[in-house]
Scaffold this motif. Structure first.
Motif, short mmCIF file in Angstrom:
data_model
loop_
_atom_site.label_atom_id
_atom_site.label_comp_id
_atom_site.label_asym_id
_atom_site.label_seq_id
_atom_site.Cartn_x
_atom_site.Cartn_y
_atom_site.Cartn_z
N ASN A 94 0.91 -1.14 -0.05
CA ASN A 94 0.06 -0.04 -0.22
C ASN A 94 0.63 1.23 0.16
O ASN A 94 1.92 1.33 0.67
CB ASN A 94 -0.98 0.07 1.22
N ILE A 95 0.69 2.14 -0.94
CA ILE A 95 1.26 3.53 -1.01
C ILE A 95 0.30 4.60 -0.35
O ILE A 95 -1.02 4.80 -0.69
CB ILE A 95 1.65 3.97 -2.40
N LEU A 96 0.89 5.27 0.75
CA LEU A 96 -0.08 6.37 1.18
C LEU A 96 0.44 7.51 0.47
O LEU A 96 1.67 7.98 0.64
CB LEU A 96 0.09 6.36 2.71
N MET A 97 -0.48 8.36 -0.07
CA MET A 97 -0.22 9.62 -0.89
C MET A 97 -0.79 10.78 0.00
O MET A 97 -1.99 10.73 0.36
CB MET A 97 -0.45 9.45 -2.30
N TRP A 110 -2.89 13.90 -6.49
CA TRP A 110 -2.08 12.62 -6.33
C TRP A 110 -2.85 11.49 -7.37
O TRP A 110 -2.22 10.44 -7.59
CB TRP A 110 -1.83 12.17 -5.02
N ARG A 111 -4.07 11.96 -7.69
CA ARG A 111 -4.83 10.85 -8.39
C ARG A 111 -4.25 10.36 -9.72
O ARG A 111 -4.23 9.16 -10.18
CB ARG A 111 -6.02 11.35 -8.92
N GLY A 112 -3.77 11.40 -10.56
CA GLY A 112 -2.94 10.93 -11.85
C GLY A 112 -1.76 10.11 -11.56
O GLY A 112 -1.69 9.05 -12.39
N VAL A 113 -1.05 10.32 -10.50
CA VAL A 113 0.19 9.59 -10.23
C VAL A 113 -0.48 7.94 -9.68
O VAL A 113 0.18 7.11 -10.21
CB VAL A 113 1.03 10.01 -9.33
N ARG A 127 -1.60 -0.91 -4.32
CA ARG A 127 -2.83 -0.01 -4.04
C ARG A 127 -2.34 1.40 -3.37
O ARG A 127 -1.15 1.40 -2.99
CB ARG A 127 -3.84 -0.77 -3.09
N ALA A 128 -3.42 2.27 -3.65
CA ALA A 128 -2.93 3.56 -2.94
C ALA A 128 -4.08 4.09 -2.16
O ALA A 128 -5.46 4.01 -2.51
CB ALA A 128 -2.60 4.58 -4.19
N THR A 129 -3.56 4.78 -1.13
CA THR A 129 -4.61 5.34 -0.33
C THR A 129 -4.09 7.29 -0.02
O THR A 129 -2.95 7.30 0.08
CB THR A 129 -4.58 5.04 1.19
N ILE A 130 -5.02 7.84 -0.59
CA ILE A 130 -4.78 9.10 -0.66
C ILE A 130 -5.39 9.82 0.59
O ILE A 130 -6.83 9.61 0.50
CB ILE A 130 -5.29 10.13 -1.89
N VAL A 131 -5.05 10.89 1.28
CA VAL A 131 -5.83 11.25 2.34
C VAL A 131 -5.36 12.80 2.52
O VAL A 131 -4.51 13.40 2.19
CB VAL A 131 -5.17 10.55 3.56
N ASP A 132 -6.61 13.54 2.66
CA ASP A 132 -6.40 15.28 3.02
C ASP A 132 -5.98 15.48 4.19
O ASP A 132 -6.25 14.59 5.14
CB ASP A 132 -7.85 15.79 2.57
N TRP A 133 -5.46 16.42 4.57
CA TRP A 133 -5.03 17.12 5.58
C TRP A 133 -6.34 17.25 6.37
O TRP A 133 -7.27 17.85 5.66
CB TRP A 133 -3.99 18.17 5.67
#
Length: 374
Positions: A94-97, A110-113, A127-133
């Motif tokens: 898992n990648i946390l972005m 980060w969505r395009g990456v 897999r990727a998880t992207i989180v807002d501050w």
């Protein structure tokens, strides 16, 4: 970010600092199992618009979106995050972005990456998880005393919430994000398997120009106080920051390398973020240096050297960054603890403006360090 030029103007007039005329402000990245996360249903309407084409926008939509209730002191903050997956069998990493810190930044950067990396063939199953501050993006924005410790606590709590000790977690951060993660990792509060710092920063717009002596700290405090007040703060923010002209100017001058990528639709989507209730609290802290994870370049370099031999670290610098921003990135070129240093096109948001170029470098980094064991 959008607030920076206005504040620089105020301080330039107040201090008569001719050396700042050309300043461009800082803008300030085995089977994986998730722990259960407390989710709250949301009525928020999310806008997935990006500088990409309409068809590409649809392709960038996440697999799943949720809110996590982060309880910090007396506050409960609804933190927006999303998951991206590509249909593939076998164990995953898992990648946390984590986005840069700015009044107009969200998980969208980060969505395009994420899309590009997850669709690549190879031995890596990601897999990727992207989180807002908290206080930014699609997260709720309560009035609280934001500082670097608060943001570090958030990163630590979120990582501990979504991961367990036997699983690999890789962290990609833009701007201040990677530096805050690095600070937490150096303390042993989080243990990512790798960190990628994309256009990394450590200093807010005002401190990097005007310094941190006591007289300037007093002025920063006054500005921060005005921006946080119910009446004057909103008036100042709305008149000088929350307008499409200012946002367009910022992106064209130093956030994006190619002004043609700053489309009217994109500017409108960024403007909408600045109109949300509470949108000025985190930027006021960032602008005046309260979110800076370190206080000097030496401390910045020490964060990376403190992780030497423990985890691989990639630094992605850019060709078109503002002069001061680039100088801090370039200081990491030969720094201890930095496993690999690359430079790509772009300015302060290369991963949003040129996602496929950045994804290429990130994927190479993952292959070099993890494909053998995949």
């Amino acid at each position: 970010m959008a607030m920076a030029s206005f504040a620089i103007s105020i301080f330039s007039l107040a201090t008569v600092a001719p050396t700042c005329k050309n300043y461009r402000p800082f803008l300030s990245q085995t089977t994986y199992s998730f722990k259960s996360i407390s989710i709250r249903a949301s009525s928020t309407s999310l806008d997935y618009s990006t500088p990409s084409s309409v068809n590409e926008q649809k392709a960038l939509k996440p697999t799943k979106t949720n809110y996590w209730e982060w309880k910090f002191k007396d506050n409960v903050i609804d933190v927006y995050y999303e998951e991206h997956e590509h249909e593939r069998t076998g164990p995953q990493k898992n990648i946390l972005m984590i986005p840069t810190i700015s009044d107009v930044r969200t998980v969208e950067e980060w969505r395009g990456v994420a899309k590009d990396i997850l669709e690549r063939s190879g031995k890596l199953n990601l897999r990727a998880t992207i989180v807002d501050w908290p206080g930014l993006g699609f997260s709720s924005r309560p009035k609280m005393d934001y500082d670097a410790d608060v943001m570090e606590n958030f990163v630590v709590d979120f990582i501990n919430e979504i991961s367990s000790s036997e699983n690999d977690l890789l962290v990609f951060g833009g701007g201040h994000a990677a530096t805050i993660v690095g600070r937490a990792a150096k303390k042993g509060l989080v243990k990512p398997k790798a960190i990628a710092a994309v256009a990394p920063t450590w200093a807010g717009p005002l401190p990097i120009v005007f310094g941190r002596d006591s007289s300037m700290q007093t002025r920063y405090g006054l500005l921060r106080g005005i921006l946080r007040t119910p009446g004057a703060g909103w008036m100042m923010y709305n008149m000088l920051v929350s307008n499409e002209g200012a946002i367009q100017s910022q992106y064209k001058s130093h956030v994006y390398a190619n002004p043609q990528n700053v489309t009217p639709a994109f500017v409108q989507s960024r403007y909408k973020l600045t109109t949300e209730k509470g949108s000025r609290y985190v930027p006021a802290a960032f602008l005046t240096g309260l979110l800076d994870p370190v206080n000097s370049r030496d401390e910045f370099l020490e964060l990376f050297s403190g992780l030497e031999g423990k985890i691989p670290i990639l630094v992605v610098s850019t060709e078109g960054s503002p002069k001061r921003s680039k100088a801090e990135m370039e200081a990491l070129r030969e720094a201890r603890g930095v496993s690999k240093f690359v430079k790509v096109a772009g300015a302060l948001l290369p991963h949003e403006e040129y996602p496929y170029m950045v994804a290429e470098e990130l994927y190479k980094f993952l292959q070099e360090n993890f494909e053998v064991n995949a």
